[in-house]
Scaffold this motif. Sequence first.
Motif, PDB file in Angstrom:
ATOM      1  N   MET A  81       0.817  -1.231  -0.069  1.00 36.05           N
ATOM      2  CA  MET A  81      -0.360   0.158   0.134  1.00 36.05           C
ATOM      3  C   MET A  81       1.055   1.713   0.028  1.00 36.05           C
ATOM      4  SD  MET A  81      -3.226  -1.407  -0.165  1.00 36.05           S
ATOM      5  CE  MET A  81      -4.519  -0.088   0.454  1.00 36.05           C
ATOM      6  N   MET A  82       0.346   2.313  -0.880  1.00 35.21           N
ATOM      7  CA  MET A  82       1.164   3.707  -0.280  1.00 35.21           C
ATOM      8  C   MET A  82       0.503   4.816   0.653  1.00 35.21           C
ATOM      9  SD  MET A  82       0.484   3.874  -5.031  1.00 35.21           S
ATOM     10  CE  MET A  82       1.081   5.591  -4.266  1.00 35.21           C
ATOM     11  N   THR A  83       1.965   5.063   0.764  1.00 38.31           N
ATOM     12  CA  THR A  83       1.955   6.922   1.309  1.00 38.31           C
ATOM     13  C   THR A  83       1.514   7.799   0.359  1.00 38.31           C
ATOM     14  OG1 THR A  83       2.069   6.003   3.597  1.00 38.31           O
ATOM     15  CG2 THR A  83       2.363   8.086   3.851  1.00 38.31           C
ATOM     16  N   VAL A  84       0.940   8.914   0.400  1.00 41.77           N
ATOM     17  CA  VAL A  84       0.890   9.938   0.536  1.00 41.77           C
ATOM     18  C   VAL A  84       0.181  11.594   0.760  1.00 41.77           C
ATOM     19  CG1 VAL A  84      -0.372  11.260  -1.652  1.00 41.77           C
ATOM     20  CG2 VAL A  84      -0.385   8.997  -2.016  1.00 41.77           C
ATOM     21  N   ARG A  85       2.198  12.080   0.593  1.00 47.28           N
ATOM     22  CA  ARG A  85       1.603  13.203   1.590  1.00 47.28           C
ATOM     23  C   ARG A  85       2.038  14.296  -0.162  1.00 47.28           C
ATOM     24  NH1 ARG A  85       5.899  10.678   5.082  1.00 47.28           N
ATOM     25  NH2 ARG A  85       5.613  10.181   6.426  1.00 47.28           N
ATOM     26  N   SER A  86       1.058  15.696   0.464  1.00 47.20           N
ATOM     27  CA  SER A  86       1.598  17.015  -0.306  1.00 47.20           C
ATOM     28  C   SER A  86       1.155  17.815   0.395  1.00 47.20           C
ATOM     29  CB  SER A  86      -0.388  16.569  -1.157  1.00 47.20           C
ATOM     30  OG  SER A  86      -1.146  16.843   0.024  1.00 47.20           O
ATOM     31  N   GLY A  87       1.839  18.629  -1.116  1.00 47.99           N
ATOM     32  CA  GLY A  87       1.300  20.390   0.039  1.00 47.99           C
ATOM     33  C   GLY A  87       0.763  21.381  -1.319  1.00 47.99           C
ATOM     34  N   VAL A  88       0.486  22.346  -1.111  1.00 53.07           N
ATOM     35  CA  VAL A  88      -0.133  23.283  -1.992  1.00 53.07           C
ATOM     36  C   VAL A  88       0.273  24.730  -2.068  1.00 53.07           C
ATOM     37  CG1 VAL A  88      -2.396  22.816  -1.243  1.00 53.07           C
ATOM     38  CG2 VAL A  88      -2.278  23.938  -3.508  1.00 53.07           C
ATOM     39  N   GLN A 133      -1.593  12.378   5.080  1.00 49.51           N
ATOM     40  CA  GLN A 133      -1.112  13.703   4.558  1.00 49.51           C
ATOM     41  C   GLN A 133      -0.454  14.925   5.206  1.00 49.51           C
ATOM     42  OE1 GLN A 133      -5.235  14.606   2.410  1.00 49.51           O
ATOM     43  NE2 GLN A 133      -3.333  14.823   0.479  1.00 49.51           N
ATOM     44  N   THR A 134       0.111  15.875   4.814  1.00 49.22           N
ATOM     45  CA  THR A 134       0.449  17.044   6.563  1.00 49.22           C
ATOM     46  C   THR A 134      -0.422  17.378   6.580  1.00 49.22           C
ATOM     47  OG1 THR A 134       1.309  18.092   4.346  1.00 49.22           O
ATOM     48  CG2 THR A 134       2.639  17.012   4.722  1.00 49.22           C
ATOM     49  N   ALA A 135      -1.623  17.624   5.441  1.00 46.71           N
ATOM     50  CA  ALA A 135      -2.333  18.585   6.297  1.00 46.71           C
ATOM     51  C   ALA A 135      -3.985  17.684   5.607  1.00 46.71           C
ATOM     52  CB  ALA A 135      -2.501  19.677   5.043  1.00 46.71           C
ATOM     53  N   PRO A 136      -5.381  18.281   5.931  1.00 51.59           N
ATOM     54  CA  PRO A 136      -6.399  17.318   5.658  1.00 51.59           C
ATOM     55  C   PRO A 136      -6.677  17.725   3.792  1.00 51.59           C
ATOM     56  CG  PRO A 136      -6.987  18.395   7.366  1.00 51.59           C
ATOM     57  CD  PRO A 136      -5.335  19.216   6.588  1.00 51.59           C
ATOM     58  N   VAL A 146       3.565  16.541  -4.640  1.00 51.01           N
ATOM     59  CA  VAL A 146       2.759  15.341  -3.929  1.00 51.01           C
ATOM     60  C   VAL A 146       4.275  14.121  -4.002  1.00 51.01           C
ATOM     61  CG1 VAL A 146       1.092  13.026  -4.470  1.00 51.01           C
ATOM     62  CG2 VAL A 146       0.338  15.607  -5.657  1.00 51.01           C
ATOM     63  N   ASP A 147       4.610  13.656  -2.922  1.00 51.62           N
ATOM     64  CA  ASP A 147       4.995  12.881  -2.694  1.00 51.62           C
ATOM     65  C   ASP A 147       4.349  10.968  -2.418  1.00 51.62           C
ATOM     66  OD1 ASP A 147       6.720  14.488  -2.550  1.00 51.62           O
ATOM     67  OD2 ASP A 147       6.768  14.414  -0.336  1.00 51.62           O
ATOM     68  N   HIS A 148       5.206  10.501  -3.240  1.00 56.46           N
ATOM     69  CA  HIS A 148       4.747   8.813  -2.208  1.00 56.46           C
ATOM     70  C   HIS A 148       6.123   8.242  -2.000  1.00 56.46           C
ATOM     71  CE1 HIS A 148       4.832   4.413  -4.573  1.00 56.46           C
ATOM     72  NE2 HIS A 148       4.499   4.236  -3.576  1.00 56.46           N
ATOM     73  N   VAL A 149       5.262   7.595  -0.849  1.00 60.39           N
ATOM     74  CA  VAL A 149       6.433   7.021   0.590  1.00 60.39           C
ATOM     75  C   VAL A 149       6.164   5.709   1.141  1.00 60.39           C
ATOM     76  CG1 VAL A 149       7.502   9.845   1.208  1.00 60.39           C
ATOM     77  CG2 VAL A 149       5.499   8.945   2.467  1.00 60.39           C
ATOM     78  N   PRO A 150       7.132   4.898   0.599  1.00 57.96           N
ATOM     79  CA  PRO A 150       6.219   3.657   1.734  1.00 57.96           C
ATOM     80  C   PRO A 150       5.652   3.858   3.107  1.00 57.96           C
ATOM     81  CG  PRO A 150       9.046   3.569   1.605  1.00 57.96           C
ATOM     82  CD  PRO A 150       8.486   5.106   1.652  1.00 57.96           C
ATOM     83  N   ALA A 151       4.436   2.165   3.108  1.00 57.21           N
ATOM     84  CA  ALA A 151       3.457   2.834   3.921  1.00 57.21           C
ATOM     85  C   ALA A 151       3.333   1.077   4.360  1.00 57.21           C
ATOM     86  CB  ALA A 151       2.161   3.278   3.386  1.00 57.21           C
ATOM     87  N   ALA A 152       2.799   1.160   5.239  1.00 51.83           N
ATOM     88  CA  ALA A 152       2.627   0.449   5.801  1.00 51.83           C
ATOM     89  C   ALA A 152       1.659  -0.579   5.425  1.00 51.83           C
ATOM     90  CB  ALA A 152       2.647   0.136   7.799  1.00 51.83           C
ATOM     91  N   ASP A 153       0.809  -1.877   5.466  1.00 53.85           N
ATOM     92  CA  ASP A 153       0.137  -2.895   4.961  1.00 53.85           C
ATOM     93  C   ASP A 153      -0.789  -2.332   5.294  1.00 53.85           C
ATOM     94  OD1 ASP A 153       2.016  -5.825   4.440  1.00 53.85           O
ATOM     95  OD2 ASP A 153       1.989  -4.307   3.265  1.00 53.85           O
ATOM     96  N   ASP A 154      -1.111  -1.914   6.826  1.00 48.26           N
ATOM     97  CA  ASP A 154      -2.441  -1.552   7.416  1.00 48.26           C
ATOM     98  C   ASP A 154      -2.912   0.196   7.271  1.00 48.26           C
ATOM     99  OD1 ASP A 154      -0.024  -1.053   8.848  1.00 48.26           O
ATOM    100  OD2 ASP A 154      -1.415  -1.371  11.353  1.00 48.26           O
ATOM    101  N   ALA A 178      -6.894  24.590  -7.209  1.00 49.13           N
ATOM    102  CA  ALA A 178      -6.148  24.065  -6.653  1.00 49.13           C
ATOM    103  C   ALA A 178      -6.441  22.732  -5.585  1.00 49.13           C
ATOM    104  CB  ALA A 178      -4.461  24.296  -6.810  1.00 49.13           C
ATOM    105  N   LEU A 179      -6.286  21.582  -5.975  1.00 45.82           N
ATOM    106  CA  LEU A 179      -6.715  20.384  -5.159  1.00 45.82           C
ATOM    107  C   LEU A 179      -5.689  18.800  -4.589  1.00 45.82           C
ATOM    108  CD1 LEU A 179      -8.839  18.485  -3.971  1.00 45.82           C
ATOM    109  CD2 LEU A 179      -9.096  17.883  -6.341  1.00 45.82           C
ATOM    110  N   ALA A 180      -5.399  19.144  -3.396  1.00 45.67           N
ATOM    111  CA  ALA A 180      -4.681  17.887  -2.729  1.00 45.67           C
ATOM    112  C   ALA A 180      -5.128  17.194  -2.116  1.00 45.67           C
ATOM    113  CB  ALA A 180      -3.919  18.726  -1.897  1.00 45.67           C
ATOM    114  N   GLY A 181      -6.882  16.597  -2.856  1.00 47.04           N
ATOM    115  CA  GLY A 181      -7.144  15.566  -1.932  1.00 47.04           C
ATOM    116  C   GLY A 181      -6.368  14.464  -1.297  1.00 47.04           C
ATOM    117  N   ALA A 182      -7.193  13.299  -1.530  1.00 45.03           N
ATOM    118  CA  ALA A 182      -7.006  12.239  -0.687  1.00 45.03           C
ATOM    119  C   ALA A 182      -5.946  11.125  -2.095  1.00 45.03           C
ATOM    120  CB  ALA A 182      -7.790  11.399  -0.010  1.00 45.03           C
TER     121      ALA A 182
END
Length: 240
Positions: free
Chosen positions: A1-8, A232-235, A219-227, A23-27
């Motif tokens: 699975m993925m963790t995604v962090r974003s900034g705008v 994101q850094t903000a909602p 938008v950053d893609h970083v490793p995430a744990a399976d669960d 602009a949009l930074a959504g899930a």
Amino acid sequence: MMTVRSGVASDTGAVRTRNEDSALAGAGVFAVADGMGGHAAGDVASRLAIAALQRLADRPGLTPQDLRAGLAAANREILGAVRRQPERAGMGTTVAGLGLVRFAGTEHWVVFNVGDSRVYRFVDGTLAQVTVDHTAPGPRAGITRALGTDPAPEADVWMFPPTPGERFLICSDGLPLEVDNAAIAVVLAAEPSAQRAAETLVRRAVDAGGRDNVTAVVVDHVPAADDERYEQTAPPRSVR
């Protein structure tokens, strides 16, 4: 699975009096729209485009077809707004973005664009523009595709599997107008926070002249744990 962090980040710039970018930074959907039309309400067009994509941001099992449908809906809504208020005739918007979709049972990125807003991919120290600008060549250069036209424009769409550690930049043309690719790459390499990277890029564009509105989503893609699913850094949020 993925963790995604974003900034705008977004700024009107040093010359314009109105910010027509949104602009949009959504899930799972990230986008920049650059409105056109000035007095014809380009800011309204960009806002409508982002609102249509925002409705997809939390949709489970998002598909490439959903993103195409979202862009088509945005085009219809812009045309509908002109029919209701004819003084807005001529308003339109570019849009570029990134969506995380399910394809063949696995997660994939979908990059899309209409117009000259851009998506860049930064991985292993190399910056590459993924999108192709829809502009005419030569001294009479202009945008050849935009939302708000009839018939609806065809969006360019690319799909590819994610790579851990990759970073994406989505921006309006006000950023590359002032900051070249080499300088963009330096910021993306040096700043680990997606939010601060977006803010730094926008600030540099304004400091370099700010001849247009400038907006950046990182938008950053970083490793995430399976669960885990997304972090994101903000909602999820939109800006204009």
